[in-house]
Scaffold this motif. Structure first.
Motif, PDB file in Angstrom:
ATOM      1  N   ILE A  16       0.861  -1.177   0.000  1.00  0.00           N
ATOM      2  CA  ILE A  16       0.000   0.000   0.000  1.00  0.00           C
ATOM      3  C   ILE A  16       0.899   1.229   0.000  1.00  0.00           C
ATOM      4  N   PHE A  17       0.828   1.992  -1.081  1.00  0.00           N
ATOM      5  CA  PHE A  17       1.655   3.184  -1.220  1.00  0.00           C
ATOM      6  C   PHE A  17       0.738   4.403  -1.222  1.00  0.00           C
ATOM      7  N   SER A  18       0.881   5.231  -0.190  1.00  0.00           N
ATOM      8  CA  SER A  18       0.096   6.458  -0.071  1.00  0.00           C
ATOM      9  C   SER A  18       1.018   7.649  -0.281  1.00  0.00           C
ATOM     10  N   SER A  19       0.522   8.670  -0.994  1.00  0.00           N
ATOM     11  CA  SER A  19       1.377   9.823  -1.264  1.00  0.00           C
ATOM     12  C   SER A  19       0.559  11.091  -1.473  1.00  0.00           C
ATOM     13  N   THR A  20       1.225  12.196  -1.224  1.00  0.00           N
ATOM     14  CA  THR A  20       0.718  13.495  -1.638  1.00  0.00           C
ATOM     15  C   THR A  20       1.775  14.080  -2.565  1.00  0.00           C
ATOM     16  N   LEU A  21       1.322  14.778  -3.586  1.00  0.00           N
ATOM     17  CA  LEU A  21       2.235  15.298  -4.598  1.00  0.00           C
ATOM     18  C   LEU A  21       2.663  16.735  -4.313  1.00  0.00           C
ATOM     19  N   THR A  22       3.831  17.067  -4.828  1.00  0.00           N
ATOM     20  CA  THR A  22       4.267  18.454  -4.836  1.00  0.00           C
ATOM     21  C   THR A  22       3.521  19.157  -5.964  1.00  0.00           C
ATOM     22  N   LYS A  23       3.822  20.412  -6.194  1.00  0.00           N
ATOM     23  CA  LYS A  23       3.190  21.147  -7.294  1.00  0.00           C
ATOM     24  C   LYS A  23       3.798  20.773  -8.642  1.00  0.00           C
ATOM     25  N   THR A  24       4.921  20.059  -8.623  1.00  0.00           N
ATOM     26  CA  THR A  24       5.580  19.633  -9.851  1.00  0.00           C
ATOM     27  C   THR A  24       5.036  18.273 -10.274  1.00  0.00           C
ATOM     28  N   HIS A  25       4.278  18.242 -11.362  1.00  0.00           N
ATOM     29  CA  HIS A  25       3.701  16.987 -11.845  1.00  0.00           C
ATOM     30  C   HIS A  25       4.281  16.542 -13.182  1.00  0.00           C
ATOM     31  N   GLU A  26       5.124  17.365 -13.778  1.00  0.00           N
ATOM     32  CA  GLU A  26       5.664  17.058 -15.108  1.00  0.00           C
ATOM     33  C   GLU A  26       6.348  15.698 -15.119  1.00  0.00           C
ATOM     34  N   GLY A  27       5.874  14.825 -15.991  1.00  0.00           N
ATOM     35  CA  GLY A  27       6.461  13.502 -16.159  1.00  0.00           C
ATOM     36  C   GLY A  27       5.904  12.442 -15.224  1.00  0.00           C
ATOM     37  N   TYR A  28       5.116  12.844 -14.226  1.00  0.00           N
ATOM     38  CA  TYR A  28       4.623  11.892 -13.225  1.00  0.00           C
ATOM     39  C   TYR A  28       3.696  10.842 -13.832  1.00  0.00           C
ATOM     40  N   ALA A  29       2.721  11.267 -14.602  1.00  0.00           N
ATOM     41  CA  ALA A  29       1.750  10.324 -15.191  1.00  0.00           C
ATOM     42  C   ALA A  29       2.449   9.345 -16.139  1.00  0.00           C
ATOM     43  N   ASP A  30       3.380   9.859 -16.933  1.00  0.00           N
ATOM     44  CA  ASP A  30       4.119   8.985 -17.854  1.00  0.00           C
ATOM     45  C   ASP A  30       4.929   7.939 -17.080  1.00  0.00           C
ATOM     46  N   MET A  31       5.564   8.364 -15.986  1.00  0.00           N
ATOM     47  CA  MET A  31       6.355   7.431 -15.185  1.00  0.00           C
ATOM     48  C   MET A  31       5.441   6.404 -14.512  1.00  0.00           C
ATOM     49  N   ALA A  32       4.282   6.842 -14.032  1.00  0.00           N
ATOM     50  CA  ALA A  32       3.340   5.906 -13.413  1.00  0.00           C
ATOM     51  C   ALA A  32       2.899   4.846 -14.426  1.00  0.00           C
ATOM     52  N   ASP A  33       2.619   5.268 -15.646  1.00  0.00           N
ATOM     53  CA  ASP A  33       2.237   4.322 -16.698  1.00  0.00           C
ATOM     54  C   ASP A  33       3.378   3.349 -17.008  1.00  0.00           C
ATOM     55  N   LYS A  34       4.597   3.871 -17.060  1.00  0.00           N
ATOM     56  CA  LYS A  34       5.761   3.033 -17.342  1.00  0.00           C
ATOM     57  C   LYS A  34       5.965   2.002 -16.232  1.00  0.00           C
ATOM     58  N   MET A  35       5.784   2.419 -14.980  1.00  0.00           N
ATOM     59  CA  MET A  35       5.948   1.495 -13.855  1.00  0.00           C
ATOM     60  C   MET A  35       4.867   0.417 -13.874  1.00  0.00           C
ATOM     61  N   MET A  36       3.659   0.785 -14.305  1.00  0.00           N
ATOM     62  CA  MET A  36       2.590  -0.202 -14.405  1.00  0.00           C
ATOM     63  C   MET A  36       2.942  -1.255 -15.456  1.00  0.00           C
ATOM     64  N   GLU A  37       3.420  -0.822 -16.600  1.00  0.00           N
ATOM     65  CA  GLU A  37       3.821  -1.756 -17.656  1.00  0.00           C
ATOM     66  C   GLU A  37       4.927  -2.685 -17.164  1.00  0.00           C
ATOM     67  N   LEU A  38       5.880  -2.125 -16.431  1.00  0.00           N
ATOM     68  CA  LEU A  38       6.997  -2.912 -15.918  1.00  0.00           C
ATOM     69  C   LEU A  38       6.535  -3.884 -14.826  1.00  0.00           C
ATOM     70  N   ALA A  39       5.667  -3.426 -13.935  1.00  0.00           N
ATOM     71  CA  ALA A  39       5.162  -4.294 -12.860  1.00  0.00           C
ATOM     72  C   ALA A  39       4.431  -5.505 -13.427  1.00  0.00           C
ATOM     73  N   LEU A  40       3.689  -5.290 -14.502  1.00  0.00           N
ATOM     74  CA  LEU A  40       2.948  -6.390 -15.125  1.00  0.00           C
ATOM     75  C   LEU A  40       3.864  -7.514 -15.594  1.00  0.00           C
ATOM     76  N   GLN A  41       5.126  -7.201 -15.835  1.00  0.00           N
ATOM     77  CA  GLN A  41       6.091  -8.180 -16.317  1.00  0.00           C
ATOM     78  C   GLN A  41       6.838  -8.891 -15.186  1.00  0.00           C
ATOM     79  N   GLN A  42       6.634  -8.452 -13.943  1.00  0.00           N
ATOM     80  CA  GLN A  42       7.407  -8.976 -12.828  1.00  0.00           C
ATOM     81  C   GLN A  42       6.827 -10.288 -12.302  1.00  0.00           C
ATOM     82  N   PRO A  43       7.692 -11.291 -12.090  1.00  0.00           N
ATOM     83  CA  PRO A  43       7.225 -12.537 -11.485  1.00  0.00           C
ATOM     84  C   PRO A  43       6.599 -12.253 -10.121  1.00  0.00           C
ATOM     85  N   GLY A  44       5.469 -12.868  -9.859  1.00  0.00           N
ATOM     86  CA  GLY A  44       4.800 -12.713  -8.582  1.00  0.00           C
ATOM     87  C   GLY A  44       3.803 -11.569  -8.519  1.00  0.00           C
TER      88      GLY A  44
END
Length: 104
Positions: A16-44
């Motif tokens: 469970i990862f909880s967070s609040t963001l700073t005012k800087t969001h540039e690149g955040y959504a793209d990185m979140a999408d990339k991490m989702m794609e990568l997580a889907l490939q992880q064993p377990g």
């Protein structure tokens, strides 16, 4: 994509990862999408549920603690974590739980 993860019969683990963001969001959504794609490939990896508003909460599900450890130490995930800590997160907390029961 379903909003509720399909998980196997317990036991399994939840990160469970909880967070609040700073005012800087540039690149955040793209990185979140990339991490989702990568997580889907992880064993377990079993699935994920996420809501991003004033408080962001992402719950990912894993087969075992070893799978969680391997994901935490994944080189691309480490890069994303570093960017998050330095740029995107005003605050964050990670919790790891064992799911012993679930029902619908």
């Amino acid at each position: 994509m379903t909003l509720i993860a399909t998980t196997p019969k317990p036991p399994y683990y939840a990160v469970i990862f909880s967070s609040t963001l700073t005012k800087t969001h540039e690149g955040y959504a793209d990185m979140a999408d990339k991490m989702m794609e990568l997580a889907l490939q992880q064993p377990g990896f079993l699935g994920v549920e996420s809501a991003r508003e004033a408080l962001g909460i992402t719950v990912s599900y894993w087969q075992d603690l070893e799978s969680i450890k391997n994901w935490k130490n994944n080189i691309e995930h480490l890069k994303a974590q570093k960017l998050g800590y330095e740029k995107w997160y005003a605050s964050y907390k990670t919790r790891i739980s064992k799911v012993e029961r679930d029902y619908e």
